[in-house]
Design an enzyme around this catalytic site. Structure first.
Site, PDB file in Angstrom:
ATOM      1  N   GLU A 170       0.816  -1.212   0.000  1.00 24.76           N
ATOM      2  CA  GLU A 170       0.000   0.000   0.000  1.00 24.76           C
ATOM      3  C   GLU A 170       0.854   1.268   0.000  1.00 24.76           C
ATOM      4  OE1 GLU A 170      -3.497   0.414   2.436  1.00 24.76           O
ATOM      5  OE2 GLU A 170      -3.489  -1.738   2.856  1.00 24.76           O
ATOM      6  N   HIS A 218     -11.378   0.885   1.408  1.00 20.47           N
ATOM      7  CA  HIS A 218     -11.423  -0.379   2.151  1.00 20.47           C
ATOM      8  C   HIS A 218     -12.793  -1.058   2.128  1.00 20.47           C
ATOM      9  CE1 HIS A 218      -7.613   0.919   4.151  1.00 20.47           C
ATOM     10  NE2 HIS A 218      -7.435  -0.378   4.308  1.00 20.47           N
TER      11      HIS A 218
END
Length: 291
Positions: free
Chosen positions: A145, A178
């Site tokens: 990420e 998310h």
């Protein structure tokens, strides 16, 4: 005219569009596959592969943008190794803030009658990850990420906004980013929602102070990418090493909110200062000639 290299991270809309669309496509498909009734173990393994491909998408997008610009390639490479330019204290903070916050939150929870066993390192995990060991993903996922968010994504927003607005916008994006993971059976976000809506909401709220603190460390260390990676790893790893009650995580969010307010007030010039990136002290070493 000389200007900050930050201005070269200019593909904001396209970066965030692709970094949302591609992971979402794979994650919603993974969510669908994970709930197929026959062969439950094999479907979860397939879902984990799809989820992992989705996780890689923003890195690929970031790499494509960076590879086209020699200045950006040099800038990113340098930011992996600029340790001599920043005080050691910020690296220590990156290592300690998240484990200290969850341990403090658990101690505070004891005053309200929660079980002391949550302070014990259990070796058990609260979610599964298909074919990947959980500990492996707890380390690898933050690395992947941050190779997107703090090689390109954060600076792309910073080229348009002050640091406070950048952090809020990224926090909002990251929370939305998310969401599809909650559709994947037995994944962390899915299990959080099953515990109750308030815990899902806490996860989203906690992202805001978390991002403010992480970006503060990132720019204080001359945009060092390793600092962001370490901070991200400690956040997930220590919340899993212990067995914190979900309410302890709410307390942790409160502690992080307090710390983020202190940091923003103390360093308000960094967060709310002039929009010109060449005026930002933490970036003065990153000056290049505009092509």
């Amino acid at each position: 005219m000389k200007t900050s290299v930050i201005y070269r991270y200019r593909n904001v809309k396209l970066f965030y569009f692709l970094s949302t669309l591609l992971p979402w496509a794979f994650w919603f498909l993974a969510g669908y596959v994970s709930w197929l009734i026959p062969y439950r173990e094999s479907t979860l393994e397939i879902a984990s592969l799809l989820a992992f491909i989705g996780l890689l998408a923003p890195v690929v997008v970031s790499g494509l943008f960076i590879s086209k610009d020699k200045v950006l390639r040099e800038d990113v490479l340098k930011r992996f190794f600029n340790f001599k330019e920043v005080p050691l204290s910020y690296f220590l903070l990156a290592c300690l803030i998240m484990p200290f916050s969850i341990m403090t939150a658990q101690v505070i929870s004891l005053w309200f009658g929660y079980d002391p066993s949550q302070l014990v390192i259990t070796g058990n995990f609260t979610f599964s990850s298909g074919i990947f060991p959980v500990w492996f993903l707890l380390i690898l996922a933050p690395v992947i990420e941050e190779l997107a968010w703090h090689t390109y994504g954060t600076d792309a927003l910073r080229s348009k906004f002050n640091l406070f607005t950048t952090s809020l916008l990224f926090g909002l994006f990251w929370g939305i980013w998310h969401l599809p993971l909650s559709s994947i059976r037995d994944y962390y976000q899915s299990n959080v929602l099953e515990e109750g809506w308030i815990y899902g909401l806490n996860f989203l709220v906690s992202i805001i102070p978390y991002v403010l603190i992480m970006n503060w460390l990132y720019y204080k260390t001359g945009r060092n990418i390793i600092v962001a990676i370490v901070f991200h790893i400690t956040a997930g790893l220590f919340n899993e090493l212990f067995a914190p009650h979900p309410d302890s995580k709410i307390i942790q969010t409160g502690l992080l909110l307090i710390l983020s307010v202190i940091i923003v007030v103390k360093d308000k010039e960094m967060f709310f200062g002039k929009k010109k990136r060449e005026m930002e002290p933490a970036l003065n070493h990153s000056i290049v000639k505009e092509a």
